[in-house]
Design a protein around this motif. Structure first.
Motif, mmCIF file in Angstrom:
data_model
loop_
_atom_site.group_PDB
_atom_site.id
_atom_site.type_symbol
_atom_site.label_atom_id
_atom_site.label_comp_id
_atom_site.label_asym_id
_atom_site.label_seq_id
_atom_site.Cartn_x
_atom_site.Cartn_y
_atom_site.Cartn_z
ATOM 1 N N SER A 1 0.848 -1.224 -0.168
ATOM 2 C CA SER A 1 -0.044 -0.160 -0.003
ATOM 3 C C SER A 1 0.897 1.262 -0.054
ATOM 4 C CB SER A 1 -1.110 0.001 1.315
ATOM 5 O OG SER A 1 -1.822 -0.850 1.259
ATOM 6 N N LEU A 2 0.400 2.414 -0.553
ATOM 7 C CA LEU A 2 0.999 3.530 -0.744
ATOM 8 C C LEU A 2 0.115 4.738 -0.031
ATOM 9 C CD1 LEU A 2 3.396 4.260 -2.529
ATOM 10 C CD2 LEU A 2 1.717 5.044 -4.264
ATOM 11 N N VAL A 3 0.856 5.569 0.795
ATOM 12 C CA VAL A 3 0.362 6.728 1.394
ATOM 13 C C VAL A 3 1.179 8.047 1.026
ATOM 14 C CG1 VAL A 3 1.493 6.358 3.611
ATOM 15 C CG2 VAL A 3 -0.706 7.547 3.487
ATOM 16 N N HIS A 4 0.104 9.076 1.032
ATOM 17 C CA HIS A 4 0.905 10.308 1.156
ATOM 18 C C HIS A 4 0.127 11.171 1.999
ATOM 19 C CE1 HIS A 4 2.616 14.144 -0.176
ATOM 20 N NE2 HIS A 4 1.227 14.704 -0.342
ATOM 21 N N ILE A 5 0.655 12.022 2.711
ATOM 22 C CA ILE A 5 0.101 12.896 3.757
ATOM 23 C C ILE A 5 0.142 14.109 3.255
ATOM 24 C CG2 ILE A 5 -0.016 13.874 6.335
ATOM 25 C CD1 ILE A 5 1.339 10.315 5.437
ATOM 26 N N VAL A 6 -1.093 14.977 3.395
ATOM 27 C CA VAL A 6 -1.288 16.297 2.885
ATOM 28 C C VAL A 6 -0.942 17.233 4.533
ATOM 29 C CG1 VAL A 6 -2.590 18.449 2.003
ATOM 30 C CG2 VAL A 6 -2.319 16.158 0.831
ATOM 31 N N GLU A 7 -0.025 17.777 4.735
ATOM 32 C CA GLU A 7 -0.017 18.465 5.908
ATOM 33 C C GLU A 7 -0.834 20.061 5.900
ATOM 34 O OE1 GLU A 7 4.048 18.721 7.918
ATOM 35 O OE2 GLU A 7 4.581 18.060 6.134
ATOM 36 N N PRO A 8 -1.452 20.428 7.009
ATOM 37 C CA PRO A 8 -2.407 21.335 6.944
ATOM 38 C C PRO A 8 -1.464 22.709 6.852
ATOM 39 C CG PRO A 8 -2.643 20.146 9.044
ATOM 40 C CD PRO A 8 -1.571 19.415 8.221
ATOM 41 N N MET A 9 -1.855 23.370 6.044
ATOM 42 C CA MET A 9 -1.257 24.596 5.663
ATOM 43 C C MET A 9 -0.848 25.817 6.855
ATOM 44 S SD MET A 9 -2.844 25.844 2.395
ATOM 45 C CE MET A 9 -2.182 25.433 0.587
ATOM 46 N N ALA A 10 -1.874 25.531 7.921
ATOM 47 C CA ALA A 10 -1.571 26.212 9.115
ATOM 48 C C ALA A 10 -0.291 25.757 9.683
ATOM 49 C CB ALA A 10 -2.608 26.183 9.945
ATOM 50 N N MET A 11 0.101 24.806 9.730
ATOM 51 C CA MET A 11 1.511 24.208 10.278
ATOM 52 C C MET A 11 2.445 24.920 9.473
ATOM 53 S SD MET A 11 0.885 19.963 10.469
ATOM 54 C CE MET A 11 2.478 19.495 11.289
ATOM 55 N N ALA A 12 2.472 25.075 8.273
ATOM 56 C CA ALA A 12 3.711 26.038 7.678
ATOM 57 C C ALA A 12 3.673 27.260 8.283
ATOM 58 C CB ALA A 12 3.307 26.274 6.098
ATOM 59 N N PHE A 13 2.777 27.901 8.815
ATOM 60 C CA PHE A 13 2.801 29.150 9.475
ATOM 61 C C PHE A 13 2.689 29.237 10.781
ATOM 62 C CE2 PHE A 13 0.737 29.395 5.166
ATOM 63 C CZ PHE A 13 1.193 30.281 4.455
ATOM 64 N N GLY A 14 3.102 28.000 11.336
ATOM 65 C CA GLY A 14 3.170 28.215 12.771
ATOM 66 C C GLY A 14 1.868 28.034 13.596
ATOM 67 N N GLY A 15 0.629 27.619 12.683
ATOM 68 C CA GLY A 15 -0.421 27.696 13.388
ATOM 69 C C GLY A 15 -1.587 28.779 13.549
ATOM 70 N N ASP A 16 -0.873 29.805 13.533
ATOM 71 C CA ASP A 16 -1.479 31.112 13.548
ATOM 72 C C ASP A 16 -1.825 31.801 12.350
ATOM 73 O OD1 ASP A 16 -2.721 31.594 15.880
ATOM 74 O OD2 ASP A 16 -1.124 32.654 16.631
ATOM 75 N N VAL A 17 -2.887 31.815 11.274
ATOM 76 C CA VAL A 17 -3.177 32.299 10.039
ATOM 77 C C VAL A 17 -4.249 32.858 10.180
ATOM 78 C CG1 VAL A 17 -3.375 31.674 7.726
ATOM 79 C CG2 VAL A 17 -2.262 30.107 9.211
ATOM 80 N N PRO A 18 -4.285 34.449 9.704
ATOM 81 C CA PRO A 18 -5.445 35.330 9.831
ATOM 82 C C PRO A 18 -6.426 35.293 8.811
ATOM 83 C CG PRO A 18 -3.411 36.527 9.051
ATOM 84 C CD PRO A 18 -3.058 34.945 9.622
ATOM 85 N N MET A 19 -6.375 34.007 8.123
ATOM 86 C CA MET A 19 -7.254 33.958 6.843
ATOM 87 C C MET A 19 -7.862 32.492 6.993
ATOM 88 S SD MET A 19 -4.964 33.760 3.653
ATOM 89 C CE MET A 19 -4.086 35.206 3.800
ATOM 90 N N ASP A 20 -9.053 32.371 6.098
ATOM 91 C CA ASP A 20 -9.484 31.282 5.893
ATOM 92 C C ASP A 20 -8.606 30.306 4.663
ATOM 93 O OD1 ASP A 20 -10.892 28.951 5.789
ATOM 94 O OD2 ASP A 20 -12.654 29.813 4.905
ATOM 95 N N LEU A 21 -8.124 29.349 5.134
ATOM 96 C CA LEU A 21 -7.284 28.664 3.908
ATOM 97 C C LEU A 21 -7.870 27.385 3.680
ATOM 98 C CD1 LEU A 21 -3.822 28.514 5.656
ATOM 99 C CD2 LEU A 21 -4.445 29.925 3.829
ATOM 100 N N SER A 22 -9.274 27.129 3.960
ATOM 101 C CA SER A 22 -9.792 25.878 3.583
ATOM 102 C C SER A 22 -9.993 25.596 2.116
ATOM 103 C CB SER A 22 -11.217 25.804 4.319
ATOM 104 O OG SER A 22 -12.034 26.934 3.862
ATOM 105 N N MET A 23 -10.249 26.660 1.398
ATOM 106 C CA MET A 23 -10.193 26.403 -0.018
ATOM 107 C C MET A 23 -9.023 26.099 -0.868
ATOM 108 S SD MET A 23 -12.780 29.044 -2.169
ATOM 109 C CE MET A 23 -12.479 29.027 -3.971
ATOM 110 N N LEU A 24 -7.776 26.828 -0.409
ATOM 111 C CA LEU A 24 -6.696 26.561 -0.726
ATOM 112 C C LEU A 24 -6.279 25.004 -0.246
ATOM 113 C CD1 LEU A 24 -4.489 29.738 0.069
ATOM 114 C CD2 LEU A 24 -5.137 28.804 -2.263
ATOM 115 N N GLN A 25 -6.533 24.515 1.159
ATOM 116 C CA GLN A 25 -6.094 23.400 1.248
ATOM 117 C C GLN A 25 -6.919 22.355 0.548
ATOM 118 O OE1 GLN A 25 -4.233 22.978 4.702
ATOM 119 N NE2 GLN A 25 -3.940 21.258 3.304
ATOM 120 N N GLN A 26 -8.224 22.453 0.070
ATOM 121 C CA GLN A 26 -8.875 21.567 -0.615
ATOM 122 C C GLN A 26 -8.295 21.445 -1.987
ATOM 123 O OE1 GLN A 26 -11.565 19.496 0.468
ATOM 124 N NE2 GLN A 26 -11.028 18.506 -1.569
#
Length: 146
Positions: free
Chosen positions: A35-60
């Motif tokens: 089996s093969l797996v790839h993990i998509v990391e939350p974008m907020a993790m790249a910014f240290g968790g505090d992001v002042p905007m909604d990233l849900s569309m970009l994440q999708q």
């Protein structure tokens, strides 16, 4: 005792092909499921968790692109059917461990660049996966680009 289910964790770079090939050879030798797996990391993790905007569309969009890339990436490996390709969202170590337990995997295969010094101190996905893994872990050494 031969391995019965091998999980290969990849980052969808060209470096992953030798990792998949090594895991495929092991699966053939052990007559194991692969089996093969790839993990998509939350974008907020790249910014240290505090992001002042909604990233849900970009994440999708990122998730959808990763699905397409995973499906095309698995093309040269016909034994990796859609049911054997997993795409998850979260922290790589936790998601790889969770999926390995959930799928009953007895070996996790990851690529390792074999970094030293500061990069080693900061850790790597391969090192993270090793610690606390629910099964054996094989780190396949990746060659540095010439």
């Amino acid at each position: 005792m031969p391995y019965q289910h091998i999980l290969v964790a990849i980052d969808l770079t060209e470096d992953c092909h030798p990792v998949i090939l090594r895991a495929q050879d092991l699966a053939i030798c052990n007559q194991a499921k692969l089996s093969l797996v790839h993990i998509v990391e939350p974008m907020a993790m790249a910014f240290g968790g505090d992001v002042p905007m909604d990233l849900s569309m970009l994440q999708q969009q990122q998730f959808d692109q990763a699905r397409e890339r995973l499906d095309s990436f698995a093309g040269p490996y016909p034994q990796l059917t859609a049911e054997q390709r997993h795409l998850t969202y979260g922290q790589p170590r936790q998601e790889i461990h969770r999926l390995a337990e959930e799928q009953g995997c007895d070996l996790i295969v990851v690529g390792s660049h074999g970094r030293h010094g500061l990069a080693l101190l900061l850790g790597s996905t391969a090192n993270d996966v090793l610690h606390g893994a629910p099964c054996d872990v094989l780190a396949v050494r990746l060659k540095k680009p010439q």
